[in-house]
Scaffold this active site. Sequence first.
Site, PDB file in Angstrom:
ATOM      1  N   ASN A 206       0.805  -1.174  -0.046  1.00 11.60           N
ATOM      2  CA  ASN A 206      -0.109   0.052   0.196  1.00 11.60           C
ATOM      3  C   ASN A 206       0.824   1.254  -0.025  1.00 11.60           C
ATOM      4  O   ASN A 206       1.030   1.962  -1.106  1.00 11.60           O
ATOM      5  CB  ASN A 206      -0.935  -0.134   1.339  1.00 11.60           C
ATOM      6  CG  ASN A 206      -1.839   1.013   1.244  1.00 11.60           C
ATOM      7  OD1 ASN A 206      -1.912   2.047   0.157  1.00 11.60           O
ATOM      8  ND2 ASN A 206      -2.892   1.251   2.209  1.00 11.60           N
ATOM      9  N   ASP A 207       1.464   1.830   0.997  1.00  8.09           N
ATOM     10  CA  ASP A 207       1.983   2.804   1.256  1.00  8.09           C
ATOM     11  C   ASP A 207       3.383   2.783   0.385  1.00  8.09           C
ATOM     12  O   ASP A 207       3.622   4.083  -0.183  1.00  8.09           O
ATOM     13  CB  ASP A 207       2.575   3.034   2.672  1.00  8.09           C
ATOM     14  CG  ASP A 207       1.631   3.615   3.581  1.00  8.09           C
ATOM     15  OD1 ASP A 207       0.561   3.757   3.251  1.00  8.09           O
ATOM     16  OD2 ASP A 207       1.749   3.064   4.958  1.00  8.09           O
ATOM     17  N   VAL A 208       3.946   2.051  -0.069  1.00  7.87           N
ATOM     18  CA  VAL A 208       4.892   1.786  -0.956  1.00  7.87           C
ATOM     19  C   VAL A 208       4.657   2.430  -2.515  1.00  7.87           C
ATOM     20  O   VAL A 208       5.598   2.428  -3.171  1.00  7.87           O
ATOM     21  CB  VAL A 208       5.890   0.506  -0.903  1.00  7.87           C
ATOM     22  CG1 VAL A 208       6.317   0.476   0.495  1.00  7.87           C
ATOM     23  CG2 VAL A 208       5.070  -0.729  -1.290  1.00  7.87           C
TER      24      VAL A 208
END
Lengths: 103, 467
Positions: free
Chosen positions: B395-397
């Site tokens: 997700n965040d990456v």
Amino acid sequence: MEIDPFIFRLSIFILSIFIGYYVVWSVTPSLHTPLMSVTNAISSVIIVGAIIAALAGSSNNIFDTSSIFGYLAIILAAINIFGGFLVTQRMLQMYKKKKNNKK
Amino acid sequence: MISANLSAIFYLISGILFILALRGLSSPDTSRQGNYFGIIGMIIAIAVTFLSIGNFSTSIIYVFLLLIVGGAIGSFIAFRIPMTAMPELVAGFHSLVGLAAVFVAIAAFLNPSAFNLGSIGEIKLASLIEMSIGAAVGAITFSGSIIAFLKLKGIMSGSPITFVGQHYLNLILGITIFVLIFYLCRSQSESFFWTVIVISFLVGFLLIIPIGGADMPVVISMLNSYSGWAAAGIGFTLENTALIITGALVGSSGAILSYIMCKAMNRSFISVILGGFGADNSSPDIKDKQDKKPVKSGNAEDAAFLMKNASSVIIVPGYGMAVAQAQHALREMVDKLKKNDIKVTYAIHPVAGRMPGHMNVLLAEANVPYDEVFELEDINNDFANSDVAFVIGANDVTNPIAKTDPKSPIFGMPVLDVEKCKSVLFVKRSLSPGYAGIDNELFYRDNTLMLFADAKKMTEDIVKNLD
């Protein structure tokens, strides 16, 4: 004047840090997990100290406090040595190249 | 019995073999050989220790017995552990190294003459300093790794535990350790030694509880490093070259890994250690935004259709894949795609998963050839030329906000440019934000199709639809 042996050990230590630095930077990122498990296994060479401690008990009292700590450390380090090397081996066994015959 | 000089040479040889073991890991081809070097080095070190002691009492029977017991337990764990549990296994192993260091230090303190360190109450000053540092670092490694283990295993919540004055408390305890070591050296009193160990256990515990789940790659690497320094400390006490070399190698290895992980998150090491990151992940702001923006969602059939008509697909795995154990299903899906002459590669962000290299091991377990798996910097330019990005459990990456919004907590973090693909398939259970507690802009892009499901189930469904 003589040099204290401690200085020699310190030199070995510092040079090893440099070796470690260059060797570890050359480790491919995809093998970082095996790197951690193998460093785990080799740092358990601390078992050397555990064995000395365990065998140091006098023959009429092989279970004095100091050697009991040695025995305990032997178990812990042995778990790590066997576990660490074997799990690394198991992981490395899985890294395979693309088979060329398959198209 | 062999002479001290000869055994020192052998310890040096085993140290060199350990260097070669790490060196072998520079490529998967040489890595197995490297591991054998490591094993030989260990055998030499242990054999030389026995030979250098020479006159054995009956205690040698117990030593061998315990070696076998420990070895059996270790082997059992090594063969049984599932690859997805690798992070907690490594954390567990670190705790054992730490505790072993503490025990050896205690043994040396109680029976210094066995190690040629003087006699009780008159231990050489340098040795006393070395063993108390070894014991303190070992104790911190032990309790810290236990907490990391519990968090990774999910027994303890992965969210950070913080309280007021936490960092001051740690600082005070840290200073106390040094003061106690100072008094220990002056008085040689046993009670100071025990207090140092107890406080160090406490410090390890307090140091790790404020650090959240997704910072675990840094924590594990850091504890790896600590276990090395503890071993080196004991190595100085025992005047053992193999231990000093190994300790230095492991210490710097862990430090480099921590550095790489911090760099990949664009965070300073200090900020990771201070912890508390990602504590609040339900700000009203996000909920508000989610209600307003439209999201395109699809099912397995749509995903299969998109991929079948693509000519190149990039898979982006993340921690969610590990949780769902979806790697085998994923590999099956990729096999099907390859049969249709679609080019498939894998893109891995350095902090995907819970430890360095976590995703690589899982893919290797599912028989994905390692030359199809690429690191961030090697593949990031390919997204623009690819048809489909299949994000599974990451997700965040992938959040493009890291490139555009300086106010975002993840601004400046290197991310995978998945949004540059013609279309993005995003497997996720819900729209909830990732670990950083921020919304992923990618969910609302026109070229994104959300696939709301468990990663494994969705992948299996896609496989069915690919027929």
